[in-house]
Every structure is written in structure tokens, then in C-alpha cells.
Design an enzyme around this catalytic site. Sequence first.
Site, mmCIF file in Angstrom:
data_model
loop_
_atom_site.group_PDB
_atom_site.id
_atom_site.type_symbol
_atom_site.label_atom_id
_atom_site.label_comp_id
_atom_site.label_asym_id
_atom_site.label_seq_id
_atom_site.Cartn_x
_atom_site.Cartn_y
_atom_site.Cartn_z
ATOM 1 N N ASP A 183 6.159 -7.431 0.629
ATOM 2 C CA ASP A 183 5.416 -6.428 1.404
ATOM 3 C C ASP A 183 5.120 -6.998 2.790
ATOM 4 O OD1 ASP A 183 4.159 -4.032 1.727
ATOM 5 O OD2 ASP A 183 2.474 -4.464 0.383
ATOM 6 N N ASP A 224 0.867 -6.573 -0.533
ATOM 7 C CA ASP A 224 -0.194 -7.210 0.259
ATOM 8 C C ASP A 224 -1.564 -6.966 -0.390
ATOM 9 O OD1 ASP A 224 -0.592 -4.575 0.903
ATOM 10 O OD2 ASP A 224 -0.539 -4.852 3.074
ATOM 11 N N SER A 225 -1.575 -6.226 -1.512
ATOM 12 C CA SER A 225 -2.774 -6.177 -2.356
ATOM 13 C C SER A 225 -3.150 -7.603 -2.766
ATOM 14 C CB SER A 225 -2.529 -5.297 -3.588
ATOM 15 O OG SER A 225 -1.304 -5.622 -4.211
ATOM 16 N N GLU A 243 1.563 6.928 -2.515
ATOM 17 C CA GLU A 243 0.265 6.443 -3.014
ATOM 18 C C GLU A 243 -0.816 7.498 -2.799
ATOM 19 O OE1 GLU A 243 -0.875 2.479 -1.878
ATOM 20 O OE2 GLU A 243 -2.874 2.705 -2.772
ATOM 21 N N GLU A 286 4.837 0.160 5.415
ATOM 22 C CA GLU A 286 4.036 1.382 5.322
ATOM 23 C C GLU A 286 4.329 2.310 6.502
ATOM 24 O OE1 GLU A 286 -0.136 0.486 4.935
ATOM 25 O OE2 GLU A 286 0.162 -0.666 3.091
HETATM 26 O O1 KIV Z 1 0.208 -3.876 -1.896
HETATM 27 C C1 KIV Z 1 0.473 -3.235 -2.931
HETATM 28 O O2 KIV Z 1 0.210 -3.667 -4.050
HETATM 29 C C2 KIV Z 1 1.086 -1.929 -2.771
HETATM 30 C C3 KIV Z 1 1.233 -1.082 -3.989
HETATM 31 C C4 KIV Z 1 -0.065 -0.449 -4.284
HETATM 32 C C5 KIV Z 1 2.310 -0.074 -3.847
HETATM 33 O O3 KIV Z 1 1.423 -1.558 -1.687
#
Ligand code: KIV
Length: 302
Positions: A90, A51-52, A189, A122
Site C-alpha cells: 500500500d 497502511d492500516s 471501502e 487511493e
Molecule cells: O490499509 C488497509 O488495510 C486498506 C484496506 C482496508 C483495504 O487499505
Amino acid sequence: MSADKPSRRITIADIARMYEEGERFATITAYDYPTARIVDEAGIPLILVGDSLGMVMLGYDTTVRVNIDEMLHHTRAVARGAKRALVVGDMPFLSYGVSQEESVEHAGRFLSEAYAQAVKIEGGVRSARTIEAIVGSGIPVMGHIGLTPQSVNALGGHRVQGRSKESARKLIADALAVQEAGAFAVVLELVPAELARAITERLSIPTIGIGAGPHTSAEIQVITDVIGLTQGFTPRHARRFGEVGEAVSQAVHAYRDAVLSGAFPGPSESSSMDPTVLDEVLGRSVLDRASSSMAIPLDRDL
Ligand code: KIV
């Protein structure tokens, strides 16, 4: 399961085998079809559609703004590009954890509508029941503890987690809860390297570190940080292995200059037609044509 081995889709059983054989692996995020192809062809065994996405591709100021439709859209594109890697979608903020039924239903959409093979969620102890429910419905789950960006408002910023006795104990409990709930791997993380090592030694599933030092079972990074496409703030734990942003900028400048100077498109990038056909269409004579400013040399004429 190293990079040069041939090719069926990697499964969570392969990830477990790599872990048992002590094979450290690199994983990375991707958000679109062409990048997924490149990552897949590089032999990366697991791609996370993180979700980045929201921050590095969609320009939001936080991952909390990403919604499930955006995640599904990008996961689909990655799944089309990745022929071999395990694709993990994600689950975005509040798409899980509100109710078990809704969590399972949303997780299912990543598999049935976006062709991922697993999801990531998460949270440690607080997400354990949700992980259990999703895994129980046949969907592999990757956990994520430590700095969990969707809870950044509750955590008080993007800080290293687990430095105090209390928070280190909590992180170990989180890791064990995620494992116990049935996750096939867990992202750590922004965790001190020593604590990440201790957690890794206590688990029997792979730990995948980001900002967690070198002693995890595997590493994950955000692709824009790795290829040099991130603009502005780059986290301390990231290293630029390329300068793609610079390369794109140079190419766009060169393209613009070539268009403005008339160097592009040239004869080899253009097509032509029988001039007598156009003469007829335009109702002109051969002599008119000879004096026409349209008489540019094209491929066929050279
Ligand atoms: O959203 C993302 O890219 C992540 C990674 C940093 C593990 O959760």
C-alpha cells in the site's frame, strides 16, 4: 485457483481469470512474516500490506502518519512469508500523486526493495493519471475508492460514501476512471451494498469490498479485526472469527505465573553439563557440590 491448488506465485492474470470464471475470493491484510505464512498457507490469493499497519500494528492514530520506509520494511517481511499469494504494497500518504516521476519511483521501490508484486493507491478520478503512469512503467496497481482513509480529513470522518445522488455518481465515475487507467482490481471501502453491486456490474475488473456488502467480486478485511487482535474500536463491517488477543493474553499470564512459581523453565527446558567440569572450574570438591543449592535435577540427572 482454489485454496488446495499447488503453487507458483499468483499473478494479476490469475486474479483476472478467477474474476472471469466468477470465482469469488477472500483477501486480507498482513504486516509480518509469521502472519503472512499463515495467510498464505490458508490459500488466500492476495495479501495487502495495508497502511492500516500504522494504526493496528504501530499504534498511530491515523494511517496518514505511516511513511514509505515503514511500509517497505513490513512489505519485505510479508513477501518473505508469502510463497504463493500476490503481495500488494500500500503506497502511503503523499508517496504518490505529488509528481508522476516520484509516484513511479516510489511504486518501483515496493517491487525492487520489498519484493511486492503490485501496489495499491487511493483515489478515483483524482488518481487516474498516477495509476496510468505507474501501470505504464510495468507495475500492477490496485485502486481504492469510497472511504479512502488517507483523505479522512477531507472526507469529514470515517463515513459510508456514496449515499447521496451526487456522491453515488462520483463513485461510479471514480470506479470507471480507475479501471480505465489500467488498475487490475479496485477496493470499494464503506460503500452501500446496492451501489457496490451496481459498480461491480459496470466494471470488467474485480471489485474488492470492505464494508461494501456481499455483491462485490471479492472481499478484503484487516487481519487484526478478523482474528480478534484489534483493541478498542472495531468497525461495524468487521466480524471477529477468532480471539487471538485473548489467547495471547492467556499465554502471557500463564508464562508469567509459571516463571514466578518456579514451574518454568523445568528440566526438559534446561540443559546440563558434566558436574566434575564445573567442580574444577569453581575449585570445589564433590562434597561441596552435594551441599550446593545449585544441585537442581536437570534432564540428564533424571
Ligand atoms: O490499509 C488497509 O488495510 C486498506 C484496506 C482496508 C483495504 O487499505
